[in-house]
Design a protein around this motif. Sequence first.
Motif, PDB file in Angstrom:
ATOM      1  N   ALA A 164      73.415  -6.175  41.799  1.00  8.94           N
ATOM      2  CA  ALA A 164      72.658  -4.890  42.452  1.00  8.94           C
ATOM      3  C   ALA A 164      72.428  -3.873  41.521  1.00  8.94           C
ATOM      4  CB  ALA A 164      73.538  -4.656  43.635  1.00  8.94           C
ATOM      5  N   THR A 165      73.587  -3.758  40.718  1.00 11.60           N
ATOM      6  CA  THR A 165      73.588  -2.627  39.458  1.00 11.60           C
ATOM      7  C   THR A 165      72.153  -2.903  38.858  1.00 11.60           C
ATOM      8  OG1 THR A 165      75.800  -2.374  39.703  1.00 11.60           O
ATOM      9  CG2 THR A 165      74.417  -1.345  37.865  1.00 11.60           C
ATOM     10  N   GLU A 166      71.902  -3.742  38.339  1.00 14.51           N
ATOM     11  CA  GLU A 166      70.800  -4.279  37.698  1.00 14.51           C
ATOM     12  C   GLU A 166      69.452  -3.921  38.351  1.00 14.51           C
ATOM     13  OE1 GLU A 166      71.006  -8.193  36.281  1.00 14.51           O
ATOM     14  OE2 GLU A 166      72.725  -8.070  34.799  1.00 14.51           O
ATOM     15  N   ALA A 167      69.466  -4.281  39.553  1.00 15.00           N
ATOM     16  CA  ALA A 167      68.248  -4.024  40.581  1.00 15.00           C
ATOM     17  C   ALA A 167      68.026  -2.531  40.490  1.00 15.00           C
ATOM     18  CB  ALA A 167      68.568  -4.797  41.773  1.00 15.00           C
ATOM     19  N   VAL A 168      69.054  -1.810  40.912  1.00  9.63           N
ATOM     20  CA  VAL A 168      68.935  -0.487  41.038  1.00  9.63           C
ATOM     21  C   VAL A 168      68.506   0.030  39.838  1.00  9.63           C
ATOM     22  CG1 VAL A 168      70.206   1.867  41.109  1.00  9.63           C
ATOM     23  CG2 VAL A 168      70.651  -0.120  42.556  1.00  9.63           C
ATOM     24  N   GLY A 169      68.877  -0.295  38.703  1.00 10.71           N
ATOM     25  CA  GLY A 169      68.320   0.414  37.257  1.00 10.71           C
ATOM     26  C   GLY A 169      66.870  -0.026  37.053  1.00 10.71           C
ATOM     27  N   LYS A 170      66.426  -1.139  37.352  1.00  7.84           N
ATOM     28  CA  LYS A 170      65.146  -1.701  37.367  1.00  7.84           C
ATOM     29  C   LYS A 170      64.166  -0.537  38.428  1.00  7.84           C
ATOM     30  CE  LYS A 170      65.628  -6.252  35.882  1.00  7.84           C
ATOM     31  NZ  LYS A 170      65.534  -7.745  36.352  1.00  7.84           N
ATOM     32  N   LEU A 171      64.620  -0.428  39.868  1.00  7.91           N
ATOM     33  CA  LEU A 171      64.094   0.333  40.556  1.00  7.91           C
ATOM     34  C   LEU A 171      63.797   1.738  40.107  1.00  7.91           C
ATOM     35  CD1 LEU A 171      65.644  -0.578  43.690  1.00  7.91           C
ATOM     36  CD2 LEU A 171      63.196  -0.944  43.186  1.00  7.91           C
ATOM     37  N   ARG A 172      64.928   2.467  39.436  1.00  9.81           N
ATOM     38  CA  ARG A 172      64.734   3.626  38.927  1.00  9.81           C
ATOM     39  C   ARG A 172      63.628   3.569  37.712  1.00  9.81           C
ATOM     40  NH1 ARG A 172      71.159   5.277  38.717  1.00  9.81           N
ATOM     41  NH2 ARG A 172      71.448   5.687  40.920  1.00  9.81           N
ATOM     42  N   MET A 173      63.777   2.614  36.822  1.00 12.35           N
ATOM     43  CA  MET A 173      62.833   2.666  35.868  1.00 12.35           C
ATOM     44  C   MET A 173      61.441   2.665  36.251  1.00 12.35           C
ATOM     45  SD  MET A 173      62.650  -0.359  32.509  1.00 12.35           S
ATOM     46  CE  MET A 173      64.343   0.058  32.220  1.00 12.35           C
ATOM     47  N   ASN A 174      61.020   1.827  37.227  1.00  9.92           N
ATOM     48  CA  ASN A 174      59.857   1.654  38.127  1.00  9.92           C
ATOM     49  C   ASN A 174      59.288   2.943  38.379  1.00  9.92           C
ATOM     50  OD1 ASN A 174      59.656  -1.102  37.212  1.00  9.92           O
ATOM     51  ND2 ASN A 174      60.258  -1.751  39.273  1.00  9.92           N
ATOM     52  N   LYS A 175      60.204   3.784  39.069  1.00  9.84           N
ATOM     53  CA  LYS A 175      59.954   4.742  39.773  1.00  9.84           C
ATOM     54  C   LYS A 175      59.692   5.918  38.466  1.00  9.84           C
ATOM     55  CE  LYS A 175      62.566   4.732  43.860  1.00  9.84           C
ATOM     56  NZ  LYS A 175      63.591   5.121  44.798  1.00  9.84           N
ATOM     57  N   SER A 176      60.228   6.086  37.563  1.00  8.42           N
ATOM     58  CA  SER A 176      59.981   6.966  36.368  1.00  8.42           C
ATOM     59  C   SER A 176      58.612   6.608  35.814  1.00  8.42           C
ATOM     60  CB  SER A 176      61.143   6.704  35.194  1.00  8.42           C
ATOM     61  OG  SER A 176      62.213   7.267  35.716  1.00  8.42           O
ATOM     62  N   ARG A 177      58.291   5.323  35.503  1.00  8.62           N
ATOM     63  CA  ARG A 177      57.092   4.754  35.163  1.00  8.62           C
ATOM     64  C   ARG A 177      56.005   5.212  36.011  1.00  8.62           C
ATOM     65  NH1 ARG A 177      58.364  -1.244  33.147  1.00  8.62           N
ATOM     66  NH2 ARG A 177      59.554  -0.835  31.083  1.00  8.62           N
ATOM     67  N   THR A 178      55.899   5.224  37.484  1.00  4.73           N
ATOM     68  CA  THR A 178      55.225   5.473  38.294  1.00  4.73           C
ATOM     69  C   THR A 178      54.659   6.835  38.289  1.00  4.73           C
ATOM     70  OG1 THR A 178      55.726   3.577  39.758  1.00  4.73           O
ATOM     71  CG2 THR A 178      54.336   5.374  40.849  1.00  4.73           C
ATOM     72  N   ALA A 179      55.955   7.701  38.183  1.00 10.83           N
ATOM     73  CA  ALA A 179      55.786   9.195  38.131  1.00 10.83           C
ATOM     74  C   ALA A 179      54.998   9.734  36.770  1.00 10.83           C
ATOM     75  CB  ALA A 179      57.066   9.754  38.474  1.00 10.83           C
ATOM     76  N   ALA A 180      55.497   9.198  35.923  1.00 12.77           N
ATOM     77  CA  ALA A 180      54.762   9.387  34.344  1.00 12.77           C
ATOM     78  C   ALA A 180      53.414   8.985  34.551  1.00 12.77           C
ATOM     79  CB  ALA A 180      55.421   8.535  33.272  1.00 12.77           C
ATOM     80  N   ALA A 181      52.915   7.848  34.914  1.00 14.40           N
ATOM     81  CA  ALA A 181      51.451   7.417  35.237  1.00 14.40           C
ATOM     82  C   ALA A 181      50.716   8.498  36.153  1.00 14.40           C
ATOM     83  CB  ALA A 181      51.445   5.914  35.879  1.00 14.40           C
ATOM     84  N   ARG A 182      51.332   8.875  37.395  1.00 11.56           N
ATOM     85  CA  ARG A 182      50.815   9.765  38.201  1.00 11.56           C
ATOM     86  C   ARG A 182      50.409  11.354  37.494  1.00 11.56           C
ATOM     87  NH1 ARG A 182      54.391   9.962  41.702  1.00 11.56           N
ATOM     88  NH2 ARG A 182      53.658   8.056  42.949  1.00 11.56           N
ATOM     89  N   GLU A 183      51.498  11.560  36.637  1.00 15.32           N
ATOM     90  CA  GLU A 183      51.445  12.868  35.940  1.00 15.32           C
ATOM     91  C   GLU A 183      50.346  12.815  35.162  1.00 15.32           C
ATOM     92  OE1 GLU A 183      53.965  15.782  33.248  1.00 15.32           O
ATOM     93  OE2 GLU A 183      54.924  14.203  34.249  1.00 15.32           O
ATOM     94  N   ALA A 184      50.198  11.552  34.077  1.00 15.80           N
ATOM     95  CA  ALA A 184      49.134  11.512  33.082  1.00 15.80           C
ATOM     96  C   ALA A 184      47.789  11.298  33.619  1.00 15.80           C
ATOM     97  CB  ALA A 184      49.379  10.035  32.459  1.00 15.80           C
ATOM     98  N   ARG A 185      47.591  10.559  34.976  1.00 16.78           N
ATOM     99  CA  ARG A 185      46.245  10.751  35.574  1.00 16.78           C
ATOM    100  C   ARG A 185      45.870  11.924  36.219  1.00 16.78           C
ATOM    101  NH1 ARG A 185      48.084   5.924  37.926  1.00 16.78           N
ATOM    102  NH2 ARG A 185      48.939   7.147  40.077  1.00 16.78           N
TER     103      ARG A 185
END
Length: 257
Positions: free
Chosen positions: A100-121
């Motif tokens: 579960a801890t690994e899964a939460v880490g991946k979720l946070r990483m995906n959210k960060s990538r999505t936010a960065a991509a949205r900001e870049a767009r």
Amino acid sequence: MSENLDVQCLPYMPLQIERLRKSKAWLRCKRNPEIAFYMVNLWMRAWHEIPAGSIEDDDDVLADAAMCAPERWEELKDDILNGWDRREGRVWHSTVIEIATEAVGKLRMNKSRTAAAREARELQRQSSVTDIVTENVTGSVTEHEGKGREEKGIEDKTTSDDVVAVAPSISQDFAFEAQSIRLTAVNLEQWRKAFPHVALEAELWALDEWAGTKGNKWFTAVSGALAKKERAAVDRVSTAAAVRDRGGGQRRADPRI
């Protein structure tokens, strides 16, 4: 971390197959497969508990979570709960917590990538709007001053510092918005009328990556590509109609049969 671990947004729990097959817990299940059923049920229940990886340390709750009859629970609970730790009124499974801890880490990483991509767009979109406004203002001023020089014969002394363009302060609403292609409702409807034989949105998504290589000229490039696809579609329709008119739409019987 484990005290507020939450993976309820994930409908699945990863299963580490080889790790499970080689574990002592699964070896005990080989001798008594009934235990495996109860163990897996407890893992699944613990996955969607908060904190994840734990369940209330109460025999009735645990038996219900394991889907085990109360009388069987009393007989088997020591084997079923082997590998669980008791603390703070709950039972905890270290492997479920780890996954579960690994899964939460991946979720946070995906959210960060999505936010960065949205900001870049958004930055790219603002840059495109600024470039378009600059071109329009520069062209308008140049045309106006050119006419003035023709009429009055005045020598041109305007420099680039005299022309200042400011991007709109209010973001435009787009009816279609991909990575590179962004169209207002008016633009989208114009293209829909201009290219009626083309699946417009599908083609726009297919052309989006290519359009990104065209810079500020993407609008003209995409329009040309759609026009080409429209002509090809019209040609196919015309050919099919001609074949049908000649009776080519009906298959002839094979004389060899």
